[in-house]
Design a protein around this motif. Structure first.
Motif, short mmCIF file in Angstrom:
data_model
loop_
_atom_site.label_atom_id
_atom_site.label_comp_id
_atom_site.label_asym_id
_atom_site.label_seq_id
_atom_site.Cartn_x
_atom_site.Cartn_y
_atom_site.Cartn_z
N LEU A 1 53.78 -46.85 5.87
CA LEU A 1 52.42 -47.37 5.96
C LEU A 1 51.74 -46.65 7.11
O LEU A 1 52.31 -46.55 8.21
N TYR A 2 50.53 -46.14 6.87
CA TYR A 2 49.76 -45.46 7.91
C TYR A 2 48.49 -46.28 8.17
O TYR A 2 47.76 -46.62 7.23
N SER A 3 48.24 -46.58 9.43
CA SER A 3 47.10 -47.42 9.80
C SER A 3 46.22 -46.69 10.81
O SER A 3 46.72 -46.13 11.79
N GLY A 4 44.91 -46.68 10.56
CA GLY A 4 43.95 -46.08 11.48
C GLY A 4 43.10 -47.17 12.11
O GLY A 4 42.75 -48.16 11.47
N SER A 5 42.71 -46.96 13.36
CA SER A 5 42.09 -48.03 14.12
C SER A 5 40.90 -47.56 14.95
O SER A 5 40.73 -46.36 15.22
N MET A 6 40.11 -48.53 15.36
CA MET A 6 39.03 -48.26 16.30
C MET A 6 39.55 -47.86 17.67
O MET A 6 38.79 -47.37 18.50
N ASP A 7 40.86 -48.06 17.91
CA ASP A 7 41.43 -47.65 19.20
C ASP A 7 41.77 -46.16 19.23
O ASP A 7 42.44 -45.68 20.15
N HIS A 8 41.31 -45.40 18.22
CA HIS A 8 41.43 -43.94 18.11
C HIS A 8 42.82 -43.49 17.67
O HIS A 8 43.08 -42.28 17.64
N SER A 9 43.71 -44.40 17.34
CA SER A 9 45.08 -44.02 17.02
C SER A 9 45.42 -44.28 15.56
O SER A 9 44.75 -45.04 14.86
N ILE A 10 46.49 -43.60 15.11
CA ILE A 10 47.11 -43.85 13.81
C ILE A 10 48.54 -44.29 14.09
O ILE A 10 49.26 -43.64 14.86
N ARG A 11 48.96 -45.38 13.45
CA ARG A 11 50.35 -45.82 13.59
C ARG A 11 51.09 -45.63 12.27
O ARG A 11 50.53 -45.86 11.21
N VAL A 12 52.35 -45.22 12.39
CA VAL A 12 53.21 -44.99 11.24
C VAL A 12 54.26 -46.09 11.21
O VAL A 12 54.99 -46.28 12.19
N TRP A 13 54.35 -46.83 10.08
CA TRP A 13 55.23 -47.98 9.97
C TRP A 13 56.24 -47.76 8.83
O TRP A 13 55.89 -47.21 7.79
N SER A 14 57.45 -48.21 9.03
CA SER A 14 58.46 -48.17 7.98
C SER A 14 58.23 -49.32 7.01
O SER A 14 58.08 -50.47 7.43
#
Length: 429
Positions: free
Chosen positions: A279-292
């Motif tokens: 799962l890839y998530s983009g945010s207003m905090d300028h980051s992308i997080r990668v989740w299993s």
């Protein structure tokens, strides 16, 4: 840019058997060619065959709202891949390469139905500059920005949600509005998966099953729901408070049960996509997080964007992301499994959403909505520009449909229906 009278028309020129025309026009590359019937090519020569091995030719549409096919390649880098691959090669390659910009403007008088110049007008009498698709119709009724479009499988209805607090149901045969559902709050996003339609609202996700008429409310959320995606029987919701809420579908009871709350983002999660068991998530905090998707744990945080990450998209072995920082970044997995930027495409304006699909020849195309009220249409992986779509206000929603259809929803509340056109058949003579 070709000229038909005084009217500007964006046109891709086909191949020629004339050896003289196998040279690319130097002035066209610089965006300055003004020769009518220029003897040189106004397109780039094809890349070597090796560059085509990364192109997926699957013609089917994705189950995800903004994706290509069900990609499973982001877990490792292709051994033959290098950071100087075919990305952006059409215009010189290298990280940060720019596509030649062309100035086009829709005629304001034509929009109002009062242009007296007709075909002689020097401004566009069209909502797009691409000759490979056409506008079929526009659906009018929403009073504010269209924030979500859904086309559930097995249905002849199109659903659109808006910040005017309604969901409109459109008959796909007639193009008429078949119903208006008052949601009582702004619609932040929409998603269709199988027979389910999901609507993101403040503090709740509404779920409808159009086959069984099941109506569910998934509550307990921390603010507006900005993004929804389904993967591995999980429903994920990106929330205003920075969390990602997760539900597991229970087939026996035909309902969604709370499964987890993913924390890590410090500001609102505005975009989600699933690919390669991640799962890839983009945010207003300028980051992308990668989740299993197996453990629901964060595997990596990507911080190369310098503003809000507005949209993420999976294509082949790559992750694409766009931001208000005016860039599209292309990510690829290293041998260790971590993602790194392999190419950065720069735009003149902030980017709002990405949508990937295939054209009538099953070639991958990227649609990029910008905050200058336009949508850029690019071939992949070259980022060669195919054309532009224009709107009175910015396009916030793009949705793929069957049979070469796609839909755009803009800030005026209009939903436009577009159709890819078949390429002209080659002459047998």
């Amino acid at each position: 840019m070709d000229v038909d009278g005084n009217r500007r028309v964006f046109q891709r020129l086909g191949p020629s058997n004339d050896n003289k025309q196998q040279k690319v026009c130097f002035h066209w590359r610089a965006g300055k060619c003004n020769r009518f019937q220029c003897p040189y090519l106004h397109r780039e020569l094809p890349q070597p065959q090796q560059s085509q091995q990364y192109i997926s030719n699957a013609a089917g549409t994705s189950k995800r709202p903004h994706g290509f096919s069900d990609d499973q390649h982001l877990t490792r880098r292709n051994p033959s891949f290098s950071n100087t691959s075919t990305w952006g090669r059409v215009h010189g390659g290298g990280v940060g390469g720019r596509v030649v910009k062309r100035a086009e403007k829709v005629c304001n008088y034509w929009v109002q139905g009062s242009c007296s110049y007709g075909d002689k007008c020097r401004f566009l009498h069209s909502w797009c500059t691409c000759d490979c698709f056409s506008l079929l119709t526009q659906l009018e009724g929403h009073q504010k920005v269209v924030s979500g479009i859904a086309l559930p499988s097995g249905s002849d209805k199109l659903y659109s949600g808006s910040k005017d607090e309604t969901v409109r149901v459109w008959d796909c045969q007639s193009g008429q509005c078949a119903g208006v559902i008052n949601m009582g709050a702004e619609v932040g996003c929409m998603l269709s998966e199988g027979p389910w339609v999901f609507v993101g609202l403040p503090n709740v996700v509404k779920a409808w099953n159009i086959q069984t008429s099941t109506d569910l409310s998934l509550s307990g959320l921390g603010g507006q729901v900005y993004a929804l995606v389904v993967g591995s029987d999980f429903l994920f919701a990106g929330i205003q408070d920075g969390t990602i809420l997760v539900w597991k579908f229970n087939a026996a009871s035909n309902c969604f049960e709370p499964a987890a709350s993913l924390k890590g983002h410090t500001l609102a999660v505005v975009t989600l996509v699933v690919g390669a068991n991640r799962l890839y998530s983009g945010s207003m905090d300028h980051s992308i997080r990668v989740w299993s998707l197996e453990t629901l744990q964060c595997l990596q945080t990507l911080t190369e964007h310098t503003s809000v990450v507005m949209s993420v998209l999976c294509w082949d072995q790559f992750l694409l992301s766009c931001s208000l920082d005016k860039t599209i970044k292309v990510w690829v997995a290293t041998e260790s499994g971590n993602l790194e930027v392999t190419y950065t495409h720069n735009e003149e304006h902030g980017l709002l959403t990405l949508c990937g699909m295939h054209d009538s020849e099953a070639k991958p195309v990227l649609l990029c909505s910008c905050n200058d009220n336009s949508v850029r249409v690019y071939d992949l992986p070259s980022f060669s520009e195919r054309g532009k779509i224009f709107a009175k206000q910015e396009v916030r929603s793009i949705q793929i449909g069957p049979g070469g259809l796609f839909f755009t929803g803009d800030g005026t509340g209009k939903v436009r229906v577009w159709q890819w056109l078949a390429e002209p058949a080659a002459s047998s003579g």
